[in-house]
Design a protein around this motif. Structure first.
Motif, mmCIF file in Angstrom:
data_model
loop_
_atom_site.group_PDB
_atom_site.id
_atom_site.type_symbol
_atom_site.label_atom_id
_atom_site.label_comp_id
_atom_site.label_asym_id
_atom_site.label_seq_id
_atom_site.Cartn_x
_atom_site.Cartn_y
_atom_site.Cartn_z
ATOM 1 N N SER A 143 15.175 -43.914 -18.104
ATOM 2 C CA SER A 143 15.492 -43.024 -16.989
ATOM 3 C C SER A 143 14.386 -41.996 -16.807
ATOM 4 C CB SER A 143 16.825 -42.314 -17.256
ATOM 5 O OG SER A 143 17.210 -41.540 -16.137
ATOM 6 N N ASN A 144 14.338 -41.400 -15.627
ATOM 7 C CA ASN A 144 13.339 -40.383 -15.327
ATOM 8 C C ASN A 144 13.439 -39.223 -16.319
ATOM 9 O OD1 ASN A 144 12.761 -37.651 -13.894
ATOM 10 N ND2 ASN A 144 11.604 -39.149 -12.703
ATOM 11 N N ALA A 161 18.166 -32.470 -16.610
ATOM 12 C CA ALA A 161 19.313 -32.291 -15.713
ATOM 13 C C ALA A 161 20.644 -32.565 -16.386
ATOM 14 C CB ALA A 161 19.158 -33.200 -14.488
ATOM 15 N N GLU A 188 12.855 -36.074 -16.060
ATOM 16 C CA GLU A 188 13.526 -34.882 -15.538
ATOM 17 C C GLU A 188 15.039 -35.034 -15.595
ATOM 18 O OE1 GLU A 188 12.069 -32.025 -14.750
ATOM 19 O OE2 GLU A 188 10.200 -32.946 -15.434
ATOM 20 N N THR A 189 15.521 -36.278 -15.610
ATOM 21 C CA THR A 189 16.962 -36.514 -15.735
ATOM 22 C C THR A 189 17.473 -35.989 -17.071
ATOM 23 O OG1 THR A 189 16.687 -38.523 -14.416
ATOM 24 C CG2 THR A 189 18.770 -38.264 -15.573
ATOM 25 N N ASP A 236 12.364 -40.500 -8.662
ATOM 26 C CA ASP A 236 13.445 -39.532 -8.465
ATOM 27 C C ASP A 236 14.288 -39.384 -9.723
ATOM 28 O OD1 ASP A 236 12.716 -39.263 -5.743
ATOM 29 O OD2 ASP A 236 13.842 -41.103 -5.275
ATOM 30 N N LYS A 237 14.940 -38.242 -9.815
ATOM 31 C CA LYS A 237 15.882 -38.022 -10.916
ATOM 32 C C LYS A 237 17.100 -38.934 -10.747
ATOM 33 C CE LYS A 237 16.232 -33.509 -10.472
ATOM 34 N NZ LYS A 237 16.619 -32.104 -10.741
#
Length: 816
Positions: free
Chosen positions: A202-203, A209, A205-206, A148-149
């Protein structure tokens, strides 16, 4: 029988204390130096081998030929990785890793007060990275940790630093003061011998974001930007060459057609990451195979010098044991028994030296770490059984080889000649070989001295070479964490006004002389961007180094102008439509002269303006690289790095003042300052370490040589005792006797200098070729090395020869 050999060997060692001590010390120093170097080399060659899929992991290198680069980059555009597994059947997994230094804040920490950490090893990565790299999870599930993000995986070291003994799972960290990240896993920190160290992950996609809309729109389709690292895992048995061969078609299919033909991708194996990669912008400073070969050469030379000492002293001392050998042969000893006896003595010496060298290794490992920047421990050494076995084997082989010639030499004595006392007549037997071996010692020592001198002079040159700008008493501090996506920052002037206000506050302090802003640190390179200049077309794809600056940047750094003017607030259009260019940039664009360049039109990725000034060339990167073309422009919304020029006095008080004001104006970012000259010196850390290591080992080589020379001169003077006595009776002076003993050794040093000079010149010329700016190897370096070698030789020889010359001639004539 063996017990008897050892007993006799021990007695002989005790009987000849001086020569035994010289041999043991020489062998111990030689073995210790050799082992320490091999320990370092073993560590360098072991990089990333802890990865379970080591032989299947590759990194994509990216060569944007359109940008004029000759060396590839380790960074690739973001759209590449998601397309790899569907485009290449050989690729099992791929993952992107983007480095972003970050300010991390603890939420609801134990102290109750906000605690911020500036983390240089913060990364965003795809979840598939756990399928490629061997992360050892202590807490959390690798299958879901980055699913998950706004999740983050941290190392055990970071967990202890942030949370102590409390479990960090489910805890929240604040990224850049506003983005909460939940800790979803704890992994064991990668060992020291890893090409990359990830403290927080961290992910991926984060990353999108937490960036602006402009970044989110641009990056997924940007095939030009050098953004993050792309790692791939090949399927077992597949060839990287088959993937490399199809990269051009892959690029033509997916990349921007304007650039696709000028882009080159290549798979780089993990085994090459640390020592053999020529890629730029790699995660951490690499090693060098050149340095590995240099260190191995020094290890062999040092050990060889110690072995030569042993052979020389053993053969020379054996002349005093000639009668012992004669008696043993008369009493029935066979040649092989005598060989075993003398080999036993040399093996005993090597075992003693081995034990002592292990002790010294344990003592000197911290010093080795300090010199090399590594984190080696005695546990690392002892846990590697193969390495310990290698060291023991080297020591025993050294003893065997060093003792072989003396053993065969002594066992070959004729008993009749030795018992009659006519064995040594004229030149001592084996004297020619001893001269050759001693000469080899001098050649090695002198070559190392010359190498140390050249390395020291080159390092001194790098440190003191005028860079074309002022670097002393300038403090740099970042208001935003450095990352390439800063070029897409929201163009709002509100941030600049805050920076400007802070600058004005600082300038009220009389200890602060000037303050300016830029997008990058001076002297640390620049971002290459697309330039369309007057007289050129967009199809030419010209790329040039660029830097965003404030109006007073050139003035603060003392940059010189060869034509035109500096930026000035008196010209309102400078903010939006003016550029400075350096002399090399003028040449790159084909303009006739600096004066002719003033007024030329330039389009920098949409920003249009004219050249208002031409700067004298300055070095904006390491002196290993030539000066490149550069454009400077006022880009106030992107300015983030302060350069603060202070007075030379009261620096501590000035720093406290700056820190206090900083905490008020930039509470979201810790004050991480650095003096510019210190930062620039870090560019040459490898060269500085090499210079020190060569210097230290050159000194040790000379020390070992001196020990052997001292012992050899002692034996020579003993053999010449009667001759010296007769010469004194006939009126010879002390100086003439010293000259008699010293002459042959000095001549040998001069011959060794002649042999060592071209060897050292060739080796150091190869090393200097790595630098764009370098010294010339001057004649005085060879002369100084020769003078030092002669002085050391004379001092060593004189100590014993003067002692012999001052002996009472009556006692001398009674000897033998």
């Amino acid at each position: 029988m063996i017990k008897n050999y050892l007993k006799i060997a021990w007695r002989n060692l005790l009987r000849q204390k001086t020569f035994s001590l010289i041999n043991i010390v020489g062998l111990t120093v030689g073995l210790t130096c050799c082992f320490l170097i091999l320990l370092f080399v073993r560590h360098e060659l072991s990089y990333d081998t802890f990865q379970q899929k080591f032989d299947r992991i590759y990194r994509i290198s990216y060569l944007p030929k359109f940008a004029g680069l000759e060396q590839p980059l380790a960074l690739t555009p973001p759209p590449v990785s998601p397309l790899l597994t569907s485009s290449f059947s050989e690729i099992e997994k791929s993952a992107r890793v983007f480095r972003s230094s970050a300010t991390v804040e603890l939420v609801n920490n134990r102290q109750g007060q906000p605690v911020k950490y500036d983390e240089e090893r913060f990364f965003f990565g795809d979840p598939t990275l756990f399928d490629i790299f061997s992360f050892h999870f202590l807490q959390g599930d690798p299958r879901t940790a980055l699913k998950d993000k706004f999740t983050v995986v941290i190392t055990d070291e970071i967990a202890a630093k942030y949370f102590g003994k409390t479990s960090p799972l489910g805890k929240t960290l604040l990224y850049e003061g506003k983005h909460p990240l939940m800790v979803s896993g704890v992994v064991e920190k990668f060992p020291d011998n890893s090409h990359i160290h990830i403290d927080l992950l961290s992910n991926y996609e984060t990353m999108y974001a937490t960036e602006s809309d402009l970044v989110r729109q641009n990056l997924p389709q940007n095939w030009v930007i050098s953004h993050g690292y792309t790692y791939v895992l090949l399927r077992p048995g597949t060839s990287p060459e088959s993937v490399n061969a199809r990269f051009p078609k892959f690029l033509l299919t997916h990349a921007n057609k304007q650039f696709a033909k000028d882009i080159e991708y290549k798979l780089e194996p993990m085994k090459d990451f640390h020592l053999r990669s020529n890629a730029q912008a790699i995660p951490e400073a690499p090693g060098s195979m050149t340095y590995i070969y240099v260190f191995l050469g020094i290890a062999v030379i040092t050990l060889l010098i110690a072995c030569i000492n042993f052979v020389n002293l053993s053969t020379a001392r054996s002349l005093k044991r000639a009668k012992e050998v004669g008696i043993r042969k008369v009493l029935g000893s066979q040649k092989k028994q005598l060989i075993a006896q003398f080999l036993g003595e040399s093996m005993l010496l090597s075992v003693i030296a081995l034990v002592l060298s292990f002790v010294f290794i344990a003592v000197l490992i911290p010093a080795l770490n300090n010199l090399t920047g590594k984190e080696l421990t005695i546990g690392y050494f002892l846990s590697d059984g193969g390495l310990v076995f290698l060291f023991v084997g080297i020591a025993l082989l050294t003893g065997l080889l060093s003792g072989s010639y003396p053993a065969f030499f002594v066992s070959g004595f004729q008993p009749i000649a030795t018992l009659k006392g006519s064995f040594v007549s004229g030149k001592a037997k084996g004297g020619r070989l001893r001269q050759v071996l001693l000469g080899a010692q001098f050649v090695a020592s002198i070559a190392l001295i010359i190498g140390a001198l050249v390395a020291f002079q080159q390092l001194n040159f790098l440190k003191n070479q005028p860079l074309g700008f002022e670097k002393d008493f300038i403090i740099t501090a970042n208001t935003r964490n450095e990352k390439i996506t800063n070029v897409f920052a929201n163009r709002s002037d509100s941030t600049y006004f805050r920076l400007r206000t802070f600058r004005d506050i600082l300038l009220k302090n009389p200890q602060i002389r000037q303050v300016t802003l830029s997008t990058q640190q001076m002297g640390a390179g620049s971002v290459r961007r697309n330039v369309i200049a007057e007289g050129h077309t967009p199809d030419e794809n010209i790329f040039m180094g660029t830097m965003g600056v404030d109006h007073n940047f050139a003035q603060t750094y003392g940059l010189k102008f060869v034509a035109g003017r500096d930026f000035s607030e008196a010209f309102p259009t400078d903010k939006s439509a003016a550029f400075l260019i350096n002399e090399t940039g003028v040449k790159q664009l084909g303009w006739k002269s600096a004066a002719a360049a003033v007024g030329k039109s330039v389009n920098l990725e949409g920003k249009q303006g004219k050249i208002v000034g031409v700067l004298k060339d300055f070095h904006n990167q390491s002196l290993q690289q030539p000066i490149e073309g550069m454009l400077m422009t006022i880009d106030q919304p992107l300015l983030r790095l302060f350069s603060i020029k202070i007075q030379s006095q009261n620096r501590a008080e000035t720093l406290k003042f700056i820190q206090k004001e900083w905490d008020q104006y930039f509470p979201e970012k810790g004050f991480a300052s650095q003096f510019l000259d210190d930062s620039l010196a870090q560019l040459y850390e490898n060269e500085q370490r090499l210079s020190k290591l060569i210097g230290y080992f050159a000194g040790l080589a000379v020390l070992i040589s001196c020990l052997g020379l001292y012992g050899l001169v002692s034996l020579v003077t003993q053999q010449k005792t009667k001759e010296i006595g007769i010469r004194k009776v006939l009126g010879a002076t002390v100086s003439s006797i010293v000259g008699l003993v010293s002459r042959d050794f000095v001549i040998l040093v001069v011959i060794s200098l002649v042999i060592a000079s071209p060897i050292a010149w060739w080796a150091m010329t190869k090393w200097l070729a790595e630098f764009a700016y370098k010294i010339d190897i001057a004649w005085w370096m060879f002369a100084l090395a020769g003078i030092l070698a002669v002085l050391v030789t004379l001092i060593t020889v004189s100590f014993q020869s003067i002692k012999a010359a001052l002996m009472n001639p009556v006692k001398s004539l009674k000897t033998e």
